[in-house]
Design a protein around this motif. Sequence first.
Motif, PDB file in Angstrom:
ATOM      1  N   GLU A  76      91.458  99.280  52.011  1.00  0.00           N
ATOM      2  CA  GLU A  76      91.405  99.356  51.570  1.00  0.00           C
ATOM      3  C   GLU A  76      91.725 100.834  50.559  1.00  0.00           C
ATOM      4  OE1 GLU A  76      87.607  98.774  49.476  1.00  0.00           O
ATOM      5  OE2 GLU A  76      86.937  96.890  50.438  1.00  0.00           O
ATOM      6  N   LEU A  77      91.892 100.945  49.887  1.00  0.00           N
ATOM      7  CA  LEU A  77      92.515 102.254  49.173  1.00  0.00           C
ATOM      8  C   LEU A  77      91.494 103.303  48.928  1.00  0.00           C
ATOM      9  CD1 LEU A  77      95.642 101.101  47.877  1.00  0.00           C
ATOM     10  CD2 LEU A  77      95.996 101.899  49.761  1.00  0.00           C
ATOM     11  N   VAL A  78      91.317 104.309  48.701  1.00  0.00           N
ATOM     12  CA  VAL A  78      90.285 105.209  48.613  1.00  0.00           C
ATOM     13  C   VAL A  78      90.719 106.199  47.273  1.00  0.00           C
ATOM     14  CG1 VAL A  78      89.565 104.286  50.777  1.00  0.00           C
ATOM     15  CG2 VAL A  78      91.585 106.919  50.310  1.00  0.00           C
ATOM     16  N   THR A  79      91.867 106.221  46.758  1.00  0.00           N
ATOM     17  CA  THR A  79      92.414 107.522  45.679  1.00  0.00           C
ATOM     18  C   THR A  79      93.436 106.352  44.664  1.00  0.00           C
ATOM     19  OG1 THR A  79      94.214 108.192  47.262  1.00  0.00           O
ATOM     20  CG2 THR A  79      92.170 109.178  47.376  1.00  0.00           C
ATOM     21  N   GLY A  80      93.421 107.057  43.572  1.00  0.00           N
ATOM     22  CA  GLY A  80      94.520 106.523  42.606  1.00  0.00           C
ATOM     23  C   GLY A  80      93.558 106.036  41.863  1.00  0.00           C
ATOM     24  N   PRO A  81      94.762 105.371  40.340  1.00  0.00           N
ATOM     25  CA  PRO A  81      93.809 105.290  38.893  1.00  0.00           C
ATOM     26  C   PRO A  81      94.500 103.258  38.916  1.00  0.00           C
ATOM     27  CG  PRO A  81      96.336 105.557  38.797  1.00  0.00           C
ATOM     28  CD  PRO A  81      96.121 106.409  40.178  1.00  0.00           C
ATOM     29  N   ASP A  82      95.002 103.547  40.335  1.00  0.00           N
ATOM     30  CA  ASP A  82      94.997 101.269  40.329  1.00  0.00           C
ATOM     31  C   ASP A  82      94.353 101.194  41.459  1.00  0.00           C
ATOM     32  OD1 ASP A  82      96.392 102.583  41.949  1.00  0.00           O
ATOM     33  OD2 ASP A  82      98.741 101.585  42.326  1.00  0.00           O
ATOM     34  N   ARG A  83      94.013 101.394  42.210  1.00  0.00           N
ATOM     35  CA  ARG A  83      93.008 101.339  43.300  1.00  0.00           C
ATOM     36  C   ARG A  83      92.333  99.947  43.177  1.00  0.00           C
ATOM     37  NH1 ARG A  83      88.515 105.996  44.789  1.00  0.00           N
ATOM     38  NH2 ARG A  83      87.312 105.781  42.776  1.00  0.00           N
ATOM     39  N   ASP A  84      91.659 100.331  42.640  1.00  0.00           N
ATOM     40  CA  ASP A  84      90.522  99.104  42.039  1.00  0.00           C
ATOM     41  C   ASP A  84      91.673  97.529  42.036  1.00  0.00           C
ATOM     42  OD1 ASP A  84      88.627 100.540  41.912  1.00  0.00           O
ATOM     43  OD2 ASP A  84      87.887  99.936  39.946  1.00  0.00           O
ATOM     44  N   LEU A  85      92.717  97.869  41.623  1.00  0.00           N
ATOM     45  CA  LEU A  85      94.025  96.094  41.276  1.00  0.00           C
ATOM     46  C   LEU A  85      93.767  95.708  43.092  1.00  0.00           C
ATOM     47  CD1 LEU A  85      95.756  94.397  39.734  1.00  0.00           C
ATOM     48  CD2 LEU A  85      97.374  95.938  40.857  1.00  0.00           C
ATOM     49  N   TRP A  86      93.946  96.854  43.721  1.00  0.00           N
ATOM     50  CA  TRP A  86      94.437  97.086  44.777  1.00  0.00           C
ATOM     51  C   TRP A  86      93.884  96.331  45.893  1.00  0.00           C
ATOM     52  CZ3 TRP A  86      99.408  96.772  46.574  1.00  0.00           C
ATOM     53  CH2 TRP A  86     100.042  97.196  46.576  1.00  0.00           C
ATOM     54  N   ASN A  87      92.302  97.228  45.759  1.00  0.00           N
ATOM     55  CA  ASN A  87      91.249  96.464  46.268  1.00  0.00           C
ATOM     56  C   ASN A  87      90.686  95.375  46.965  1.00  0.00           C
ATOM     57  OD1 ASN A  87      91.516  98.947  47.669  1.00  0.00           O
ATOM     58  ND2 ASN A  87      89.912 100.038  47.017  1.00  0.00           N
ATOM     59  N   ASN A  88      90.940  94.648  45.009  1.00  0.00           N
ATOM     60  CA  ASN A  88      90.262  93.754  44.680  1.00  0.00           C
ATOM     61  C   ASN A  88      91.029  92.602  45.745  1.00  0.00           C
ATOM     62  OD1 ASN A  88      87.892  94.229  43.451  1.00  0.00           O
ATOM     63  ND2 ASN A  88      89.484  93.904  41.086  1.00  0.00           N
ATOM     64  N   ALA A  89      92.529  92.681  45.602  1.00  0.00           N
ATOM     65  CA  ALA A  89      93.018  91.625  46.279  1.00  0.00           C
ATOM     66  C   ALA A  89      93.441  91.610  47.601  1.00  0.00           C
ATOM     67  CB  ALA A  89      94.449  92.335  45.870  1.00  0.00           C
ATOM     68  N   ILE A  90      93.331  92.706  48.278  1.00  0.00           N
ATOM     69  CA  ILE A  90      93.011  93.304  50.102  1.00  0.00           C
ATOM     70  C   ILE A  90      91.240  92.369  50.215  1.00  0.00           C
ATOM     71  CG2 ILE A  90      92.098  94.754  51.452  1.00  0.00           C
ATOM     72  CD1 ILE A  90      94.478  96.935  50.280  1.00  0.00           C
ATOM     73  N   LYS A  91      90.720  92.488  49.467  1.00  0.00           N
ATOM     74  CA  LYS A  91      88.918  92.043  50.087  1.00  0.00           C
ATOM     75  C   LYS A  91      89.340  90.281  49.981  1.00  0.00           C
ATOM     76  CE  LYS A  91      87.277  95.015  47.283  1.00  0.00           C
ATOM     77  NZ  LYS A  91      85.648  94.858  46.351  1.00  0.00           N
ATOM     78  N   GLN A  92      89.758  89.898  48.511  1.00  0.00           N
ATOM     79  CA  GLN A  92      90.231  88.839  48.793  1.00  0.00           C
ATOM     80  C   GLN A  92      90.857  87.778  49.845  1.00  0.00           C
ATOM     81  OE1 GLN A  92      92.025  87.509  44.803  1.00  0.00           O
ATOM     82  NE2 GLN A  92      91.083  85.035  44.780  1.00  0.00           N
ATOM     83  N   LYS A  93      92.248  88.492  49.522  1.00  0.00           N
ATOM     84  CA  LYS A  93      92.902  87.645  50.236  1.00  0.00           C
ATOM     85  C   LYS A  93      92.703  87.772  52.161  1.00  0.00           C
ATOM     86  CE  LYS A  93      95.053  85.337  47.227  1.00  0.00           C
ATOM     87  NZ  LYS A  93      95.092  83.491  47.177  1.00  0.00           N
ATOM     88  N   LYS A  94      92.004  89.194  52.165  1.00  0.00           N
ATOM     89  CA  LYS A  94      92.505  89.172  53.954  1.00  0.00           C
ATOM     90  C   LYS A  94      93.190  89.377  54.426  1.00  0.00           C
ATOM     91  CE  LYS A  94      87.568  88.049  54.452  1.00  0.00           C
ATOM     92  NZ  LYS A  94      86.619  89.180  54.079  1.00  0.00           N
TER      93      LYS A  94
END
Length: 413
Positions: A76-94
């Motif tokens: 997961e990403l830790v900084t930036g305004p769009d990290r939630d978009l990325w992290n949601n996809a990362i957690k969902q898809k693995k």
Amino acid sequence: YGENHFILFSVTPADMNKDHKLPPPVTPDQCFGWARESVFERLPVILLKLVDEGFVSREKVSQLLEDIKNNNTFQELVTGPDRDLWNNAIKQKKYTWSNAPWFFTESYFYRRICDITDFFQNKKDPFFKQKKDNLINSKKPLSQMVESLGQTLEEKTLTEKSFLTTIYMDLWGNKADLSKNPHGSSQEALLFQLEQDDDKILVNDNSALYAYVKTLKGCRVDFVLDNVGLELFCDLCLAEILVHFNYASQVFIHFKNYPVFVSDALITDFNYTLEYLSSQSDEMKAIAQRWQGYVDNKKWILQDNVFWNYYTPFWEMPDYLEAAIKESSLIIIKGDANYRRVHGDLKWDFSTPTSEITSYFSVPICLIRTLKSETVSGISKDVVKLLFEKEKDWFYSGSYGHIQFINKKQITQ
């Protein structure tokens, strides 16, 4: 890209398919081979170059290098305004580095670099040195373009010959891609060989584009950029021609919001380009002054938006951005990465009509790119067969180009 993606365009490529299904994405583990080589060989080279340049320590990039080497799941990403978009996809898809959609993987790689280098805190572009060197080393082709631009602006009306020359230069300027050539590219090799390169343009709608541009008067044109350096200079020459001859009253120029694909253009790169030109010949100084004038007079509107950095297809464009570009009379979309997003980076049959894939655009678009990936459309099966017999890597070598103009209104008439 997942069952929960949010379609904002009223029509998508799936609506043109009788089964209402999209092709699968290009992934490093299911492709012709370039995507896998790109991820596991090219990306580490790009990362280690930042270490060699002293921008970041080997210790800071060691985890990312290990993740790629061992095909780990994405962190997961830790900084930036769009990290939630990325992290949601990362957690969902693995996702891992081999089974994730290729465009997702590459985009995530550059997003991780922004995390590692604290870009969102310090705003220091990790690739600025490479971009700067690329521009400085482009003096000879830049001089050629300056001369061509000067001749074109002296015309009373824009001739087809001058327009075609500008488009061809803009096309072949797309060869100067520092993510495709992380060791750097010879700018001498980018001197424009216009006539002899005609056979390398697999789809050439230049004449149709010229005929359409000639019908415009004081319109809005949008320009979605790709690379800095020589290519950005060529893009801006085209933007100047459009406002000089009053085909466009405004050109909205769209930049990336944060560094990606090494040489993709940020607004800071535009500023540096003008700074560099102002230190060169009198002709280049005059160009820099004119271009700054277009910005000051709002004939050129410089915009960056985080959407241009996303991994999502263009048909998932946010509604506010879609509404804005619908006001445009022409959208020029540059480069291979943007082309991949227009197509969703999916495994389309190479002969699929580009007009079907881009059916979700309600305004005319022009796709200008040299081929550097496995996403291709609009080429007949016979031509595809001949190309494979001639060159196995034709679709990603960067030697061939597309100028694809799609006017949905003309198609439906």
